[in-house]
Design an enzyme around this catalytic site. Structure first.
Site, PDB file in Angstrom:
ATOM      1  N   ASP A 344       0.861  -1.186   0.000  1.00 54.48           N
ATOM      2  CA  ASP A 344       0.000   0.000   0.000  1.00 54.48           C
ATOM      3  C   ASP A 344       0.887   1.222   0.000  1.00 54.48           C
ATOM      4  O   ASP A 344       2.054   1.123   0.371  1.00 54.48           O
ATOM      5  CB  ASP A 344      -0.785   0.058   1.316  1.00 54.48           C
ATOM      6  CG  ASP A 344      -1.915  -0.930   1.346  1.00 54.48           C
ATOM      7  OD1 ASP A 344      -2.304  -1.399   0.277  1.00 54.48           O
ATOM      8  OD2 ASP A 344      -2.386  -1.206   2.465  1.00 54.48           O
ATOM      9  N   ASP A 647      -5.083  -3.739   4.624  1.00 57.52           N
ATOM     10  CA  ASP A 647      -5.598  -3.326   5.925  1.00 57.52           C
ATOM     11  C   ASP A 647      -7.110  -3.466   6.046  1.00 57.52           C
ATOM     12  O   ASP A 647      -7.631  -3.673   7.107  1.00 57.52           O
ATOM     13  CB  ASP A 647      -5.163  -1.895   6.271  1.00 57.52           C
ATOM     14  CG  ASP A 647      -5.317  -0.948   5.110  1.00 57.52           C
ATOM     15  OD1 ASP A 647      -6.159  -1.223   4.239  1.00 57.52           O
ATOM     16  OD2 ASP A 647      -4.604   0.069   5.069  1.00 57.52           O
ATOM     17  N   ASP A 651      -9.529  -6.676   1.835  1.00 59.60           N
ATOM     18  CA  ASP A 651      -8.195  -7.129   1.453  1.00 59.60           C
ATOM     19  C   ASP A 651      -7.964  -8.583   1.845  1.00 59.60           C
ATOM     20  O   ASP A 651      -6.989  -9.196   1.410  1.00 59.60           O
ATOM     21  CB  ASP A 651      -7.112  -6.277   2.142  1.00 59.60           C
ATOM     22  CG  ASP A 651      -7.024  -4.894   1.533  1.00 59.60           C
ATOM     23  OD1 ASP A 651      -7.372  -4.758   0.348  1.00 59.60           O
ATOM     24  OD2 ASP A 651      -6.602  -3.956   2.235  1.00 59.60           O
TER      25      ASP A 651
HETATM   26  P1  ATP Z   1      -3.519   3.112  -0.031  1.00 58.84           P
HETATM   27  O1  ATP Z   1      -4.243   2.026  -0.727  1.00 58.84           O
HETATM   28  O2  ATP Z   1      -2.148   3.301  -0.527  1.00 58.84           O
HETATM   29  O3  ATP Z   1      -3.572   3.062   1.442  1.00 58.84           O
HETATM   30  P2  ATP Z   1      -5.530   5.106  -0.150  1.00 58.84           P
HETATM   31  O4  ATP Z   1      -5.644   5.351   1.294  1.00 58.84           O
HETATM   32  O5  ATP Z   1      -5.601   6.296  -1.040  1.00 58.84           O
HETATM   33  O6  ATP Z   1      -4.213   4.435  -0.546  1.00 58.84           O
HETATM   34  P3  ATP Z   1      -8.118   3.961  -0.074  1.00 58.84           P
HETATM   35  O7  ATP Z   1      -8.181   3.956   1.402  1.00 58.84           O
HETATM   36  O8  ATP Z   1      -8.667   2.841  -0.861  1.00 58.84           O
HETATM   37  O9  ATP Z   1      -6.641   4.081  -0.569  1.00 58.84           O
HETATM   38  O10 ATP Z   1      -8.791   5.304  -0.547  1.00 58.84           O
HETATM   39  C1  ATP Z   1      -9.091   5.544  -1.893  1.00 58.84           C
HETATM   40  C2  ATP Z   1      -9.473   6.969  -2.086  1.00 58.84           C
HETATM   41  O11 ATP Z   1     -10.683   7.258  -1.366  1.00 58.84           O
HETATM   42  C3  ATP Z   1      -8.450   7.950  -1.546  1.00 58.84           C
HETATM   43  O12 ATP Z   1      -7.467   8.235  -2.479  1.00 58.84           O
HETATM   44  C4  ATP Z   1      -9.298   9.164  -1.233  1.00 58.84           C
HETATM   45  O13 ATP Z   1      -9.514   9.919  -2.406  1.00 58.84           O
HETATM   46  C5  ATP Z   1     -10.629   8.561  -0.811  1.00 58.84           C
HETATM   47  N1  ATP Z   1     -10.707   8.479   0.641  1.00 58.84           N
HETATM   48  C6  ATP Z   1      -9.883   7.854   1.484  1.00 58.84           C
HETATM   49  N2  ATP Z   1     -10.261   7.960   2.762  1.00 58.84           N
HETATM   50  C7  ATP Z   1     -11.393   8.719   2.751  1.00 58.84           C
HETATM   51  C8  ATP Z   1     -12.293   9.178   3.766  1.00 58.84           C
HETATM   52  N3  ATP Z   1     -12.114   8.894   5.050  1.00 58.84           N
HETATM   53  N4  ATP Z   1     -13.326   9.911   3.369  1.00 58.84           N
HETATM   54  C9  ATP Z   1     -13.532  10.189   2.065  1.00 58.84           C
HETATM   55  N5  ATP Z   1     -12.739   9.781   1.092  1.00 58.84           N
HETATM   56  C10 ATP Z   1     -11.678   9.041   1.395  1.00 58.84           C
END
Ligand code: ATP
Length: 924
Positions: A344, A647, A651
């Site tokens: 990630d 996480d 997943d």
């Molecule tokens: P990684 O997979 O590397 O941890 P990430 O945190 O960006 O990356 P996700 O958690 O799947 O991956 O989030 C995808 C997208 O959703 C993010 O890039 C962001 O634009 C949006 N996002 C993440 N967290 C929130 C939240 N708490 N509220 C609203 N949108 C969110």
């Protein structure tokens, strides 16, 4: 959902013989019965209940009694054989031999027992370190506590990926689906509600309950604890509790099988030699019997499985010290063979310390001052026009950012930290910089409902009461996603959204490595109480975007460089925007020219196409958990050994599919941790690489143990067989062979388990998945060293006999020579991949020196102590002969080092993967 039959609510809580039908109770009844309320218990009351009822844990699975566990070490063909031999020796009047054999059997069993105990303690300690946590409300405040501290009456908050920590009567359920397979066997998750169900509902139909040990598949819920520990439904099913993780791995199974084969081989060989000695050589049968006993003991590496278990256990402990907790022992072996790490981005490769850096609305761009979660700092127009204040869209955006948000900032002596999602924490800090007070604001704009964030739909939305008595909806999420949901954007007057304008702004911020979030809001019908996807259908107004900085971790940059030199490729698989991911990949030096592919592009590629694509691509952006599963499969189809981080609850399938599933200890859900083989205590990429390094060390050390043990046994066997075949005097007596194997087996072999990492361990390419443990290198070693040992044994024996020193002295010299050769051979084996002639190599470690010290003291006693001379038939030797023994050891080391150098020289002509020397190619 609410059409399910309601129960007649008669409380039978007071009946002692069975648990009350909590599922049929209404909430008021539950609260009264349990003496609690929606705000949860007070800390003091919770502490009192904990003291009274004990911790929320299931009784530890019963362990076999220590005596039984000790006895298990005697359950082995060789031991039976030895005990039979001891009995025979006793019957023939060889009492000394009998006593020595029995003593040696005992010592081996005790050492095995102690080592097994140590390995188990190491694993237990790790299990404790990843004990589950749960979020509870105490006096109205959320806090994360150890699940063992939960008491009846506690209010527990459940989210997707959580494991229900106790039996709960749900007080709130929002799209709550729970996987109850462990209790009901039902593979589809159950749809939960907060209304009571019929009293006679069976377990699987108790939709108002969440049971301990079940996993939250989606949604959110809150429940009051009605039972803890062994009073829970899972606690009643005693069969489940019996599961103890076994201390075994594929390699151990292989070794045990090999050990059994060798034992039978030894018995067969012993029978042949016995026949030959009595029939052809006319040995008295009692002497021949003692010889074959010695032979069998000499051949069989009886201590090997125990030493290998301890090597694995030490690996587990070393990994834990480096923040990588191994949940399943086979992972220790597989880690060393890892060829691809899929990681990630957020929090693993980056620090996950977010700061909102810029706001862009249709009317302007603003930059924020301040680092970390500091709540003060100016917000200035990016063009430097100080006369321009905030615009209306910006004000709404900041409010949406604060309200559509579950995080809190905690002030610890002027240092702010986040409780909740770091990105949301950064938004709270942003709102405070803009002059909003979180508590006042959240009270004035009370939340009525929400759609929680989900990686699948990539947004979060909340419904609020407004101070004027209306209702307001706020949305935040991946900017493209939020843009899709809006037809208008906030400007001087609301106008149609301009996608081109926004995509250019998003790409601009993402190109700097910023993480970008989009915001929208709308006024809702004042009486709206529930928020649904349909409710967001029209009327949302796009407010603008916020760019966050989240710098790469310095240690991740170094760890990626290590991976590249170790032939391990690193792939970033992120939910984030392609441009952000590409910029961060560049900062991390993930690859020379990081190639980026998005989830949408992956959808258009066939599985075969993905196999080819996956090799070259190093960044996968805007992916969903399903993509991760396809990527792992594609890489595995290419023959890679894949480590994959994760996480979220979704997943779990890819974590299970990966050769090493790695869950995040801090931000990971319980579902991910359960599916994983390894948990990272600090969520840090560098810890994965540390674990890979330790995994390689473990594998090296196991090979060292084998490469040391087998040829030393082989040399002795060859000598005995040869002596009998040629009709020569035995160079060692049976008890002398037993003595050698015992004194060196529990000292010299064991120190190899503790060997530190060789310095070039991360400059080698990964070992192939199917590399055999007994590789060509090890087999060649066994052959060469066995012969060298045999030459040493016969050489010194003949020398002593020629000089007329007599059999006792000659045999004592042989025993000392064998042990001396074992010591010097140990120094050679300590470095399989480089020369042992270095300061570090010559000085050894403390463990090596201690072991050598013990062995030398043992040999001095063996040679000079009168009682040992009686027991083992040994005799004192002269200083000169002692020097000769030492010289033989030195010569052996020099010969073997020359062989190692030659191997490396010729090996160097053969390039390994990535153009470097594949030292393991030599080994294979
Ligand atoms: P990684 O997979 O590397 O941890 P990430 O945190 O960006 O990356 P996700 O958690 O799947 O991956 O989030 C995808 C997208 O959703 C993010 O890039 C962001 O634009 C949006 N996002 C993440 N967290 C929130 C939240 N708490 N509220 C609203 N949108 C969110």
């Amino acid at each position: 959902m609410n059409e399910r039959p309601h129960a007649t609510l008669t409380s039978d809580a007071a009946r002692p013989d069975r648990a009350p039908d909590w599922h049929a109770f209404n909430l008021a009844e539950v609260f009264t019965t349990l003496g609690t309320g929606a705000e949860g218990l007070e800390a003091a009351e919770a502490a009192r209940r904990l003291a009274e009822n004990g911790p929320n844990e299931l009784p530890a699975p019963p362990r076999a009694h220590p005596v039984l566990r000790l006895l298990r070490h005697f359950n082995n063909v060789l031991i039976y054989f030895l005990l039979a031999a001891a009995t025979a020796a006793g019957a023939l009047g060889h009492y000394v031999d009998m006593a020595v054999i029995v003593a040696i059997v005992l010592i081996n069993a005790i050492v095995g027992f102690v080592q097994e105990g140590k390995a188990e303690t190491a694993l237990d300690a790790i299990r404790d370190m990843i004990a589950p946590h749960a979020t509870v409300l105490r006096s109205g405040t959320r806090r994360k506590i150890d699940a063992r501290e939960i008491v009846t009456g506690d209010i527990v908050v459940l989210e997707a990926g959580d494991k229900t920590p106790a039996d709960l009567r749900l007080t709130r359920a929002r799209s709550l689906l729970i996987d109850e397979a462990i209790l009901t066997g039902e593979s589809l998750p159950a749809d939960k509600i907060e209304d009571p169900v019929a009293t006679d509902a069976v377990l699987g139909d108790r939709f108002s309950m969440a049971y301990s040990g079940t996993l939250i598949a989606t949604g959110q819920g809150i429940g009051v604890v009605v039972a803890t520990g062994s009073h829970t439904e899972i606690g009643r099913i005693s069969t489940l509790i019996g599961q103890v993780e076994t201390l075994t791995t594929p390699m151990l199974v292989q070794i045990n099988r090999f050990g059994r084969q060798i034992t039978w081989f030894a018995l067969g060989l012993a029978a042949l030699i016995f026949g030959f000695a009595t029939l052809v050589r006319d040995y008295p049968w009692s002497d021949a019997l003692m010889v074959v006993v010695a032979l069998a003991v000499g051949v069989v590496p009886e201590g090997l499985p125990a030493v290998i278990s301890i090597t694995l256990a030490i690996g587990v402990r070393r990994m834990a010290r480096r923040k990588a907790l191994v949940r399943r022992l086979p992972a220790v072996e597989t880690l060393g063979a890892t060829s691809v790490i899929c990681s990630d981005k957020t929090g693993t490769l980056t620090r996950n310390e977010m700061t909102a850096r810029r706001i862009i609305t249709a009317q302007g761009e603003y930059l924020m001052e301040g680092a970390g979660y500091a709540t003060t700092g100016r917000i200035d127009a990016a063009d430097g026009d100080a006369t321009r204040g905030s615009d209306a869209a910006q004000t709404d955006l900041v409010r949406a950012a604060l309200l559509c948000n579950d995080a809190d900032l905690l002030d610890r002596e002027g240092c702010w930290s986040v409780h909740g999602d770091p990105m949301e924490g950064a938004l709270v800090a942003l709102a405070m910089k803009a002059g909003l007070h979180p508590e006042t604001e959240r009270e004035a704009w009370a939340r009525r409902d929400e759609i929680p964030f989900d990686a699948q739909h990539r947004f979060m939305s909340t419904l609020h009461s407004t101070p004027a008595g209306g209702a307001w909806i706020a949305v935040k999420g991946a900017p493209e996603r939020v843009l899709e949901m809006c037809r208008v954007q906030a400007g001087g007057t609301d106008t149609a959204v301009d996608p081109a304008f926004w995509h250019a702004r998003i790409a601009g911020a993402a190109g700097n490595g910023e993480r970008v979030l989009g915001f929208a809001a709308m006024t809702a019908a004042p009486d709206m109480e529930r928020l649904s996807f349909d409710g967001l259908g029209s009327g949302l107004v796009f407010l603008g975007i916020v760019g966050f900085i989240d710098p790469p971790r310095d240690e991740a940059i170094a760890a990626i460089a290590d991976c590249r030199s170790a032939g391990v490729s690193v792939k970033m698989i992120t939910g984030d925007h392609a441009d952000t991911a590409a910029a961060i990949a560049g900062q991390l030096a993930l690859a020379d020219n990081p190639q980026v592919v998005t989830g949408a592009e992956l959808d258009a590629v066939s599985d075969d196409g993905l196999r080819k694509l996956a090799q070259g691509v190093s960044v996968f952006a805007r992916t969903s958990p399903e993509h991760k599963l396809r990527i792992v499969r594609a890489l595995q189809a290419n023959g890679d050994v894949v480590a994959m981080t994760g996480d979220g609850v979704n997943d779990a399938p890819s974590l299970k599919q990966a050769d090493i599933g790695i869950a995040m200890g801090r931000k990971g859900t319980e579902a991910a941790k359960e599916a994983a083989q390894m948990v990272l205590l600090d969520d840090n990429f560098a810890s994965i690489v540390a674990a890979v390094q330790e995994g390689r060390t473990v594998y090296d050390n196991i090979r060292k143990v084998i490469a040391w043990t087998l040829p030393t046994n082989g040399g002795q066997t060859l000598s005995v067989v040869l002596a009998i075949l040629l009709g020569l005097a035995l160079p060692m007596t049976p008890v002398q062979i037993l003595w050698i194997n015992t004194i060196t087996g529990v000292t010299l072999a064991l120190v190899l388990a503790f060997e530190p990492t060789e310095s070039n361990v991360m400059q080698r390419v990964p070992r192939p998945r199917a590399a055999p443990l007994l590789s060509g290198f090890v087999l060649r070693r066994i052959g060469i060293v066995s012969v060298l040992f045999m030459i040493g044994i016969f050489g010194i024996f003949e020398y002593a006999m020629q000089r007329g020193l007599g059999e006792a002295v000659a045999r004592t010299l042989v025993v000392n020579t064998v042990v001396m050769m074992q010591i010097f051979y140990l120094f050679n084996v300590r470095y399989l991949h480089m020369t042992s002639f270095s300061i570090r190599g010559v000085l050894g470690t403390r463990a090596v020196l201690a072991a050598v010290g013990i062995v030398v003291a043992g040999q001095l006693t063996f040679t000079y102590a009168p009682f040992m001379q009686v027991l083992f038939g040994s005799a004192a030797i002269s200083l000169l002969d002692g020097a000769i023994v030492l010289a033989i050891g030195i010569v052996l080391l020099v010969v073997l080092e020359i062989e190692k150098a030659l191997m490396h020289h010729f090996g160097a002509l053969r390039p390994g993967l990535a153009g470097r020397v594949g030292v393991d190619d030599l080994a294979g």
